[in-house]
Design a protein around this motif. Structure first.
Motif, PDB file in Angstrom:
ATOM      1  N   UNK A  23       0.848  -1.188   0.000  1.00 48.82           N
ATOM      2  CA  UNK A  23       0.000   0.000   0.000  1.00 48.82           C
ATOM      3  C   UNK A  23       0.886   1.241   0.000  1.00 48.82           C
ATOM      4  N   UNK A  24       0.729   2.115  -0.997  1.00 52.54           N
ATOM      5  CA  UNK A  24       1.608   3.293  -1.102  1.00 52.54           C
ATOM      6  C   UNK A  24       1.180   4.412  -0.149  1.00 52.54           C
ATOM      7  N   UNK A  25       1.550   4.291   1.109  1.00 54.57           N
ATOM      8  CA  UNK A  25       1.199   5.296   2.110  1.00 54.57           C
ATOM      9  C   UNK A  25       2.255   6.393   2.120  1.00 54.57           C
ATOM     10  N   UNK A  26       1.806   7.618   2.110  1.00 54.89           N
ATOM     11  CA  UNK A  26       2.729   8.749   2.211  1.00 54.89           C
ATOM     12  C   UNK A  26       2.327   9.656   3.358  1.00 54.89           C
ATOM     13  N   UNK A  27       3.299  10.266   3.985  1.00 52.83           N
ATOM     14  CA  UNK A  27       3.030  11.185   5.084  1.00 52.83           C
ATOM     15  C   UNK A  27       2.899  12.599   4.539  1.00 52.83           C
ATOM     16  N   UNK A  28       1.853  13.280   4.992  1.00 54.53           N
ATOM     17  CA  UNK A  28       1.578  14.657   4.564  1.00 54.53           C
ATOM     18  C   UNK A  28       1.556  15.539   5.804  1.00 54.53           C
ATOM     19  N   UNK A  29       2.257  16.660   5.747  1.00 57.25           N
ATOM     20  CA  UNK A  29       2.270  17.589   6.877  1.00 57.25           C
ATOM     21  C   UNK A  29       1.742  18.932   6.426  1.00 57.25           C
ATOM     22  N   UNK A 386      -3.229   1.482  11.651  1.00 58.84           N
ATOM     23  CA  UNK A 386      -1.773   1.326  11.673  1.00 58.84           C
ATOM     24  C   UNK A 386      -1.142   2.362  12.589  1.00 58.84           C
ATOM     25  N   UNK A 387      -1.664   3.582  12.548  1.00 57.92           N
ATOM     26  CA  UNK A 387      -1.126   4.640  13.405  1.00 57.92           C
ATOM     27  C   UNK A 387      -1.479   4.400  14.866  1.00 57.92           C
ATOM     28  N   UNK A 388      -2.731   4.025  15.118  1.00 56.18           N
ATOM     29  CA  UNK A 388      -3.168   3.808  16.488  1.00 56.18           C
ATOM     30  C   UNK A 388      -2.365   2.708  17.177  1.00 56.18           C
ATOM     31  N   UNK A 391       2.140   0.615  14.200  1.00 57.47           N
ATOM     32  CA  UNK A 391       2.606  -0.472  13.346  1.00 57.47           C
ATOM     33  C   UNK A 391       3.473  -0.005  12.185  1.00 57.47           C
ATOM     34  N   UNK A 392       3.405   1.267  11.829  1.00 57.91           N
ATOM     35  CA  UNK A 392       4.254   1.780  10.769  1.00 57.91           C
ATOM     36  C   UNK A 392       3.673   1.611   9.379  1.00 57.91           C
ATOM     37  N   UNK A 393       4.180   2.414   8.449  1.00 55.63           N
ATOM     38  CA  UNK A 393       3.670   2.409   7.078  1.00 55.63           C
ATOM     39  C   UNK A 393       3.942   1.101   6.345  1.00 55.63           C
ATOM     40  N   UNK A 394       4.976   0.392   6.743  1.00 59.21           N
ATOM     41  CA  UNK A 394       5.366  -0.821   6.016  1.00 59.21           C
ATOM     42  C   UNK A 394       4.773  -2.074   6.641  1.00 59.21           C
TER      43      UNK A 394
END
Length: 450
Positions: A23-29, A386-388, A391-394
């Motif tokens: 899953x291509x998860x990206x972090x946005x700020x 995953x955040x709760x 577990x991390x993006x990977x």
């Protein structure tokens, strides 16, 4: 035939696994420092946003049990200049789905919208969490609905079993309190209580955000400030102790004049960070989590016809981890069903799983993820989880690799360590024959309090 069907399902799942586990998860700020995890998908013009703040119903004071749930149930009952009727009309007219919920460990909210109506959706969500009205009449109406639901539960044996389980194993901890509260606590809750909850809990320091769908990172970044920027920076600090499970190995009966006995059995389970988490996941699937392919279904239902269904599940919380068995059987066969469940429990502890059971479990568990991620809201919810759980993006790829790396020896070692028939707490609701147990008050008579 079942074996052939299982193989066919396995082949289908395997063909979809690679995509779902990358899953291509990206972090946005945002410019204001608010962070979100994003999965872009431009195939359909739909966007879903899910968010959570840590600290759920387990933070409700005992005399205000049900507070977080009432907040979740009234946040969409008007905000800003919009009363409840006009707020709901705008949502319906623009095909916007907005929801809130409270669980033991977090408070969640979410919105799903067509891209064409996204600006309105973001504004409605922002209004709801920053300027909720909590009009007295709407709060009173929702309280009546919640109290009615609580009262309707009293006649349900399953509710009685799980209410007794929580009261028993979580004794002395706030996890024992029902998220919906009790009649007497919900009755006393006021709009001011809801406003105070919002001031103390709905803040940016405990905020987690996940977004999926037809939106880019550049589009999302400023929206995060628009939606959440009006929240307080800091929430009220909190701590909760780890649960020390009570009543291990004890049997309890809630006597009811009904033809069937509802059985619930529970023992400690492993935490996410435990090295045996993945072997334990296999154990749960083979023992009772795999539906008709599970050992308990085969032994208790198919071979002996004692129940329509029996299953196991692992319930994972921030401060407790439990493995729960649930079944219903006739009063006359309740003791036999309990003995069979314990026998399978012990058999797994003694012998682990076969090579075939291990392979089938790995195929299903690694392939089930794609089937669960079929819409933008489900993907956003998964990414939020995953955040709760830190577990991390990977995690999806790591999960695939670690599940496939589990050996029969790993399962045998973990089963011997984790499964213990002497640790099982039994709650039986009905008029079971042949079960020796301590009789407890029916929670329907105590209004769920004990």
């Amino acid at each position: 035939m079942r074996r052939i069907l299982t193989c066919l399902i396995g082949l289908i799942l395997m063909t979809q696994t690679a995509t779902a586990n990358n899953i291509p998860i990206q972090e946005v700020k945002s410019p204001g420092g608010i962070t979100a995890w994003l999965v872009e998908d431009h195939m359909v013009p739909v966007v879903s946003l899910q968010f959570a703040v840590r600290g759920g119903s387990s933070l409700d004071p005992q005399d205000k049990a049900g507070l977080a749930n009432l907040v979740a149930s009234t946040l969409d009952e008007g905000a800003g200049d919009l009363d409840a009727e006009n707020f709901h009309k705008l949502l319906e007219d623009n095909s916007i789905y907005l929801s809130f919920s409270a669980s033991r460990d977090e408070f969640r909210g979410g919105v799903k919208t067509l891209v064409a109506n996204a600006d309105m959706a973001w504004e409605m969500l922002s209004l709801a969490i920053t300027w909720p009205r909590f009009d007295a009449a709407e709060v009173a109406r929702v309280k009546e609905q919640i109290i009615s639901d609580i009262q309707n539960n009293y006649s349900d044996p399953q509710w009685a079993a799980y209410r007794t389980m929580n009261n028993t194993i979580f004794a002395g901890h706030s996890y024992r309190l029902p998220g919906a509260g009790f009649e007497h606590t919900v009755t006393k809750l006021t709009p001011d209580d809801l406003r105070q909850w919002m001031q103390e809990r709905m803040a940016r320091d405990e905020l987690l955000v996940a977004v999926s769908g037809d939106i880019t990172a550049d589009q999302l970044a400023p929206l995060l400030d628009k939606i959440f920027g009006g929240l307080p920076e800091k929430s009220k600090p909190f701590t909760l102790p780890e649960v020390k499970l009570q009543a291990a190995g004890k049997n309890f009966i809630i006597q009811r004049a009904v033809p069937q006995t509802k059985l619930v059995m529970v023992q400690p389970a492993v935490a996410r960070a435990d090295p045996d988490w993945y072997p334990a996941t296999i154990i749960n699937y083979v023992l009772g989590g795999g539906g008709f392919n599970s050992r308990l279904m085969l032994e208790v239902r198919e071979k002996r016809g004692l129940t329509y269904g029996v299953d196991t599940q692992v319930q994972h919380y921030d401060h407790a981890n439990i493995m729960v068995v649930g079944a219903a059987t006739s009063n006359e066969t309740a003791a036999q069903a309990v003995d069979l469940i314990k026998a399978e429990w012990q058999k797994m502890a003694d012998s682990g799983v076969t090579a075939e059971e291990l392979k089938d479990a790995q195929t299903y568990l690694t392939g089930a993820l794609p089937l669960a991620l079929t819409s933008t809201d489900k993907i956003a919810d998964f990414v939020l989880q995953l955040q709760l759980e830190h577990l991390g993006m990977h995690y999806p790829q790591e999960r695939l690799e670690k599940l496939n790396a589990v050996t029969a020896e790993d399962v045998a070692r973990a089963a011997k360590r984790l499964l213990n028939t002497q640790a099982l707490t039994l709650i039986a609701v009905g008029d079971p024959v042949g079960i020796k147990a301590e009789k407890l008050p029916d929670p329907a008579q105590t209004r769920g309090v004990k």
